[in-house]
Design a protein around this motif. Structure first.
Motif, PDB file in Angstrom:
ATOM      1  N   PHE A  31       0.838  -1.206   0.000  1.00 38.72           N
ATOM      2  CA  PHE A  31       0.000   0.000   0.000  1.00 38.72           C
ATOM      3  C   PHE A  31       0.869   1.251   0.000  1.00 38.72           C
ATOM      4  CE2 PHE A  31      -1.979   3.514   2.304  1.00 38.72           C
ATOM      5  CZ  PHE A  31      -3.113   3.713   1.534  1.00 38.72           C
ATOM      6  N   ASN A  32       1.832   1.315   0.921  1.00 36.78           N
ATOM      7  CA  ASN A  32       2.680   2.504   1.004  1.00 36.78           C
ATOM      8  C   ASN A  32       3.601   2.636  -0.204  1.00 36.78           C
ATOM      9  OD1 ASN A  32       2.135   4.001   3.544  1.00 36.78           O
ATOM     10  ND2 ASN A  32       2.522   2.001   4.464  1.00 36.78           N
ATOM     11  N   THR A  33       3.986   1.491  -0.782  1.00 35.77           N
ATOM     12  CA  THR A  33       4.774   1.532  -2.013  1.00 35.77           C
ATOM     13  C   THR A  33       4.053   2.325  -3.089  1.00 35.77           C
ATOM     14  OG1 THR A  33       5.994  -0.521  -1.643  1.00 35.77           O
ATOM     15  CG2 THR A  33       5.616   0.111  -3.937  1.00 35.77           C
ATOM     16  N   TRP A  34       2.777   2.017  -3.293  1.00 38.89           N
ATOM     17  CA  TRP A  34       2.036   2.695  -4.363  1.00 38.89           C
ATOM     18  C   TRP A  34       1.705   4.134  -4.010  1.00 38.89           C
ATOM     19  CZ3 TRP A  34       2.733   1.080  -8.908  1.00 38.89           C
ATOM     20  CH2 TRP A  34       2.991  -0.264  -9.127  1.00 38.89           C
ATOM     21  N   GLU A  35       1.569   4.446  -2.722  1.00 37.63           N
ATOM     22  CA  GLU A  35       1.384   5.842  -2.323  1.00 37.63           C
ATOM     23  C   GLU A  35       2.617   6.667  -2.694  1.00 37.63           C
ATOM     24  OE1 GLU A  35      -1.419   7.479  -0.805  1.00 37.63           O
ATOM     25  OE2 GLU A  35      -2.194   5.668  -1.761  1.00 37.63           O
ATOM     26  N   VAL A  36       3.795   6.096  -2.460  1.00 37.67           N
ATOM     27  CA  VAL A  36       5.039   6.786  -2.809  1.00 37.67           C
ATOM     28  C   VAL A  36       5.149   6.962  -4.322  1.00 37.67           C
ATOM     29  CG1 VAL A  36       7.569   6.533  -2.865  1.00 37.67           C
ATOM     30  CG2 VAL A  36       6.311   6.168  -0.729  1.00 37.67           C
ATOM     31  N   ILE A  37       4.815   5.925  -5.085  1.00 37.59           N
ATOM     32  CA  ILE A  37       4.906   6.007  -6.547  1.00 37.59           C
ATOM     33  C   ILE A  37       3.938   7.059  -7.087  1.00 37.59           C
ATOM     34  CG2 ILE A  37       4.557   4.757  -8.703  1.00 37.59           C
ATOM     35  CD1 ILE A  37       7.154   4.090  -7.141  1.00 37.59           C
ATOM     36  N   LYS A  38       2.745   7.156  -6.493  1.00 38.59           N
ATOM     37  CA  LYS A  38       1.789   8.193  -6.909  1.00 38.59           C
ATOM     38  C   LYS A  38       2.392   9.586  -6.720  1.00 38.59           C
ATOM     39  CE  LYS A  38      -2.497   5.692  -5.814  1.00 38.59           C
ATOM     40  NZ  LYS A  38      -3.636   5.640  -4.848  1.00 38.59           N
ATOM     41  N   ILE A  39       3.091   9.782  -5.597  1.00 36.26           N
ATOM     42  CA  ILE A  39       3.703  11.082  -5.327  1.00 36.26           C
ATOM     43  C   ILE A  39       4.820  11.362  -6.325  1.00 36.26           C
ATOM     44  CG2 ILE A  39       5.027  12.425  -3.642  1.00 36.26           C
ATOM     45  CD1 ILE A  39       3.488  10.881  -1.450  1.00 36.26           C
ATOM     46  N   LEU A  40       5.628  10.349  -6.643  1.00 36.81           N
ATOM     47  CA  LEU A  40       6.696  10.537  -7.625  1.00 36.81           C
ATOM     48  C   LEU A  40       6.112  10.909  -8.992  1.00 36.81           C
ATOM     49  CD1 LEU A  40       9.201   7.626  -6.825  1.00 36.81           C
ATOM     50  CD2 LEU A  40       9.226   9.987  -6.011  1.00 36.81           C
ATOM     51  N   ASN A  41       5.009  10.273  -9.364  1.00 32.43           N
ATOM     52  CA  ASN A  41       4.338  10.621 -10.615  1.00 32.43           C
ATOM     53  C   ASN A  41       3.851  12.066 -10.589  1.00 32.43           C
ATOM     54  OD1 ASN A  41       4.227   8.669 -12.732  1.00 32.43           O
ATOM     55  ND2 ASN A  41       2.964   7.357 -11.456  1.00 32.43           N
ATOM     56  N   LYS A  42       3.296  12.473  -9.457  1.00 30.12           N
ATOM     57  CA  LYS A  42       2.790  13.847  -9.321  1.00 30.12           C
ATOM     58  C   LYS A  42       3.931  14.855  -9.457  1.00 30.12           C
ATOM     59  CE  LYS A  42       0.151  16.784  -6.135  1.00 30.12           C
ATOM     60  NZ  LYS A  42      -0.542  16.829  -4.811  1.00 30.12           N
ATOM     61  N   ILE A  43       5.065  14.541  -8.824  1.00 35.11           N
ATOM     62  CA  ILE A  43       6.241  15.412  -8.905  1.00 35.11           C
ATOM     63  C   ILE A  43       6.705  15.543 -10.352  1.00 35.11           C
ATOM     64  CG2 ILE A  43       8.703  15.545  -8.308  1.00 35.11           C
ATOM     65  CD1 ILE A  43       7.869  14.249  -5.582  1.00 35.11           C
ATOM     66  N   ASN A  44       6.701  14.429 -11.065  1.00 41.37           N
ATOM     67  CA  ASN A  44       7.082  14.437 -12.480  1.00 41.37           C
ATOM     68  C   ASN A  44       6.110  15.284 -13.303  1.00 41.37           C
ATOM     69  OD1 ASN A  44       6.741  12.444 -15.270  1.00 41.37           O
ATOM     70  ND2 ASN A  44       8.687  13.411 -14.824  1.00 41.37           N
ATOM     71  N   GLU A  45       4.829  15.156 -13.022  1.00 46.14           N
ATOM     72  CA  GLU A  45       3.818  15.933 -13.747  1.00 46.14           C
ATOM     73  C   GLU A  45       3.961  17.429 -13.491  1.00 46.14           C
ATOM     74  OE1 GLU A  45       0.231  14.176 -12.367  1.00 46.14           O
ATOM     75  OE2 GLU A  45       0.489  12.337 -13.566  1.00 46.14           O
TER      76      GLU A  45
END
Length: 226
Positions: free
Chosen positions: A171-185
């Protein structure tokens, strides 16, 4: 743009960590660097932030030739880079707010500005309500999100993530990946080093595969294939 140009890194006479590695990353790309343990992923990241120097070759980041930077020039260069690690590297005796504020204090930012900016970045990673908690009072996922907020505090041109989900549950893995995607966007380059096949395959972004210190695959929309 980030450019590795025929980069070789040797340790001693016989240990070759990287051999003639070349690639370019555009300013707003999200790229995953994958490979087995010992393939050279961490060496690439150390060379990128100037923590180590190549034995041969050149590394360019924007207007900087990283391999030629003197020790006194590195702090200014590193203001363009945010780094997060698997082990979080938070200061245990400082709150989430203080861990992030400390970075700004080192750079000489005024307290008024710190008080305004820190809650904003904590809100971005969903932790505004935990700003006065110490690391021991946070879960692993929350610690990593604090570390991401700290890395983003100066709006870096590139965020480097070195196995950032290695010690997290799914769960926390995907929360972190979502944030990394947001930062990239939002406009930052993201360079992710990971062993996690599911993350890489789900992202569907560019994948650079290392094997024994060499680039063996570089796919624009790649998969984790070793």
């Amino acid at each position: 743009m980030l450019t590795f140009q025929n980069v070789t890194k040797k340790y001693g006479d016989s240990s070759v960590a990287l051999e003639k590695v070349s690639f370019k990353v555009q300013p707003t790309e999200f790229v995953s660097i994958v490979g087995r343990s010992g393939a050279g992923k961490s060496t690439v990241l150390k060379l990128l932030i100037g923590e180590d120097r190549p034995s041969k070759g050149q590394i360019f980041f924007g207007s900087y030739e990283v391999n030629k930077l003197k020790s006194g020039e590195l702090p200014e260069f590193r203001r363009h880079i945010g780094v997060i690690f698997q082990d979080f590297r938070l200061l245990s005796k400082k709150t989430a707010f203080e861990n992030i504020a400390f970075t700004l204090e080192v750079w000489g930012r005024p307290q008024r500005e710190i008080n305004e900016i820190v809650p904003q970045v904590l809100d971005m990673v969903g932790l505004k309500d935990k700003m006065f908690n110490f690391p021991a009072e946070l879960s692993g996922g929350e610690k990593q999100r604090v570390a991401i907020a700290r890395a983003m505090i100066n709006k870096p041109d590139v965020l480097i993530a070195d196995e950032p989900t290695g010690s997290l549950d799914p769960f926390n893995t995907w929360e972190v990946i979502k944030i990394l995607n947001k930062i990239n966007e939002l406009g930052s380059m993201v360079v992710l080093a990971t062993h996690d096949k599911d993350i890489v395959n789900t992202l569907g972004r560019r994948v650079i595969t290392l094997d024994n210190g060499r680039v063996v695959k570089d796919d624009e929309s790649g998969k984790f294939i070793l």
